[in-house]
Design a protein around this motif. Structure first.
Motif, PDB file in Angstrom:
ATOM      1  N   TYR A  52       0.186  35.689  40.289  1.00 45.98           N
ATOM      2  CA  TYR A  52       1.432  34.547  40.578  1.00 45.98           C
ATOM      3  C   TYR A  52       2.710  34.881  39.916  1.00 45.98           C
ATOM      4  O   TYR A  52       2.819  35.007  38.773  1.00 45.98           O
ATOM      5  CB  TYR A  52       1.166  33.250  40.570  1.00 45.98           C
ATOM      6  N   GLU A  53       3.813  35.359  40.538  1.00 49.97           N
ATOM      7  CA  GLU A  53       5.076  35.332  40.005  1.00 49.97           C
ATOM      8  C   GLU A  53       5.696  34.080  39.840  1.00 49.97           C
ATOM      9  O   GLU A  53       5.161  33.095  40.075  1.00 49.97           O
ATOM     10  CB  GLU A  53       6.007  36.199  41.086  1.00 49.97           C
ATOM     11  N   ASP A  54       6.791  33.982  39.064  1.00 51.57           N
ATOM     12  CA  ASP A  54       7.342  32.900  38.737  1.00 51.57           C
ATOM     13  C   ASP A  54       7.828  31.941  40.207  1.00 51.57           C
ATOM     14  O   ASP A  54       8.420  32.608  40.988  1.00 51.57           O
ATOM     15  CB  ASP A  54       8.892  33.122  38.157  1.00 51.57           C
ATOM     16  N   GLN A  56       5.685  30.781  42.037  1.00 54.93           N
ATOM     17  CA  GLN A  56       4.321  30.781  42.738  1.00 54.93           C
ATOM     18  C   GLN A  56       3.313  29.984  42.072  1.00 54.93           C
ATOM     19  O   GLN A  56       3.288  29.943  41.035  1.00 54.93           O
ATOM     20  CB  GLN A  56       4.103  32.039  43.300  1.00 54.93           C
ATOM     21  N   GLN A  66       2.868  42.847  46.614  1.00 52.67           N
ATOM     22  CA  GLN A  66       2.945  42.102  45.324  1.00 52.67           C
ATOM     23  C   GLN A  66       1.477  42.761  44.421  1.00 52.67           C
ATOM     24  O   GLN A  66       1.904  42.860  43.315  1.00 52.67           O
ATOM     25  CB  GLN A  66       2.932  40.503  45.258  1.00 52.67           C
ATOM     26  N   ARG A  70       1.624  44.958  40.978  1.00 47.81           N
ATOM     27  CA  ARG A  70       1.174  44.724  39.871  1.00 47.81           C
ATOM     28  C   ARG A  70       0.010  45.490  39.407  1.00 47.81           C
ATOM     29  O   ARG A  70      -0.279  45.800  38.291  1.00 47.81           O
ATOM     30  CB  ARG A  70       0.931  43.181  39.801  1.00 47.81           C
ATOM     31  N   PHE A 275      -0.387  39.482  33.097  1.00 43.65           N
ATOM     32  CA  PHE A 275       1.055  38.801  33.231  1.00 43.65           C
ATOM     33  C   PHE A 275       1.029  37.416  32.891  1.00 43.65           C
ATOM     34  O   PHE A 275       0.215  36.594  33.330  1.00 43.65           O
ATOM     35  CB  PHE A 275       1.562  39.122  34.463  1.00 43.65           C
ATOM     36  N   GLU A 277       2.069  33.636  33.528  1.00 40.71           N
ATOM     37  CA  GLU A 277       2.116  32.879  34.853  1.00 40.71           C
ATOM     38  C   GLU A 277       2.648  31.453  34.325  1.00 40.71           C
ATOM     39  O   GLU A 277       1.988  30.755  33.788  1.00 40.71           O
ATOM     40  CB  GLU A 277       0.947  32.868  35.661  1.00 40.71           C
ATOM     41  N   LYS A 296       6.601  37.259  32.409  1.00 41.42           N
ATOM     42  CA  LYS A 296       6.564  37.165  33.798  1.00 41.42           C
ATOM     43  C   LYS A 296       7.288  37.877  34.727  1.00 41.42           C
ATOM     44  O   LYS A 296       7.401  37.941  35.742  1.00 41.42           O
ATOM     45  CB  LYS A 296       7.033  35.563  33.964  1.00 41.42           C
ATOM     46  N   HIS A 297       8.171  38.812  33.898  1.00 48.88           N
ATOM     47  CA  HIS A 297       9.146  39.635  34.535  1.00 48.88           C
ATOM     48  C   HIS A 297       8.583  41.089  34.684  1.00 48.88           C
ATOM     49  O   HIS A 297       9.083  41.921  34.982  1.00 48.88           O
ATOM     50  CB  HIS A 297      10.602  39.828  33.753  1.00 48.88           C
ATOM     51  N   GLU A 298       7.204  41.106  34.317  1.00 47.44           N
ATOM     52  CA  GLU A 298       6.320  42.177  34.453  1.00 47.44           C
ATOM     53  C   GLU A 298       6.898  43.467  33.590  1.00 47.44           C
ATOM     54  O   GLU A 298       6.533  44.689  33.546  1.00 47.44           O
ATOM     55  CB  GLU A 298       6.357  42.917  35.807  1.00 47.44           C
TER      56      GLU A 298
END
Length: 302
Positions: A52-54, A56, A66, A70, A275, A277, A296-298
């Motif tokens: 999950y991205e920021d 999500q 997505q 990743r 990552f 989350e 969180k920005h990978e």
């Protein structure tokens, strides 16, 4: 996906004999970061996939694009990917991982919602029948959370085993659960053990030794079956847990120690996590958002 209560079998002795791992004495922060990066680049057995991205959270439907982005970031550093669910976009993880030449431990997330459980089990069986599953993990910390009782969990495990006779099947939980539930241990082909010295409040200098004891306890319960460490890690910031301090320096040291030890002992270990989350703060407090090797920005943290 991690646990908070203190269930120690081994007490911290604060004795010099408990110290183990890499000697970090005299290393500057920059030198520690360099060693961390060298350890990462040398490769890991496996890593837990953060979907999950920021903004999500579980329940959101995640796209294949997505997942692929990743996984491409992680591919140079690991042989195996561990996923936690088979619905809501999680089903893309093993498919794309296989496209990239990676091995997969695929989890069916089980909880109190029996309808969702059936969807998860059906999804796991479907993925395995399509050749996307190397190890099937039927549930994650279900007993720890008291979401299902032992009999209910056994039914799910045996359903998967009967449907997938040629696939290795296990169940993921805290290391001590396997000694407390011998029927679960008997049902599993492999013992999938989560080992977190951090959540048991262990100070960093004694954490590797504590994790070794956790692994050995699971191994003693396994009756000769393989034990895989399916989660271990250390948060890089946030609130601390008793003597376990959340900090970048401790996260660096724990990663180096655990990966180096696992390689030396030929132990299969999945690091938690890939990552950061943000959604995880709801379950674990502020520390929940900072378990990743990437932020969180990978971006690599160190």
């Amino acid at each position: 996906m991690s646990y908070r209560e203190n269930h120690p079998r081994y007490k911290n002795t604060n004795d010099a004999s408990s110290l183990s791992g890499v000697n970090f004495d005299g290393l500057t922060v920059d030198q520690l970061k360099k060693l961390w990066l060298e350890t990462l680049k040398s490769g890991m057995h496996g890593i837990c996939f953060s979907l999950y991205e920021d903004g999500q959270q579980p329940g959101d439907i995640i796209t294949p694009d997505q997942v692929r982005r990743r996984l491409n970031i992680l591919k140079p550093y690991t042989k195996w990917i561990r996923s936690f669910s088979c619905i809501e976009g999680n089903e893309h993880i093993p498919v794309i991982a296989k496209e990239l030449g990676m091995k997969t431990m695929v989890g069916a997330w089980l909880g109190k919602d029996l309808e969702l459980n059936e969807k998860e089990i059906d999804g796991l069986i479907d993925l395995a029948n399509k050749g996307m599953v190397d190890i099937a993990a039927v549930g994650n910390e279900v007993l720890y959370r008291n979401d299902l009782n032992e009999g209910e969990l056994l039914d799910y495990i045996y359903t998967v085993k009967e449907s997938l006779p040629h696939i290795t099947v296990g169940y993921v939980d805290a290391y001590y659960e396997f000694s407390q539930h011998p029927k679960i241990t008997e049902a599993c082909d492999v013992i999938l053990s989560n080992c977190y010295p951090y959540w048991e409040g262990t100070a960093l200098p004694y954490s590797l030794n504590h994790m070794q004891h956790m692994y050995n306890q699971a191994k003693e319960s396994a009756n000769g079956k393989k034990v895989i460490i399916t989660e271990t890690g250390w948060p890089s910031q946030g609130s601390s847990q008793k003597e376990a301090e959340s900090s970048a320096e401790n996260a660096i040291k724990y990663f180096i120690n655990s990966i180096s030890w696992a390689k030396k002992q030929d132990i299969e270990l999945f690091y938690f996590s890939s990552f950061d989350e943000s959604w995880k703060t709801g379950d674990e407090g502020d520390v929940g958002a900072y378990w990743g090797l990437w932020d969180k920005h990978e971006q690599l943290k160190f």
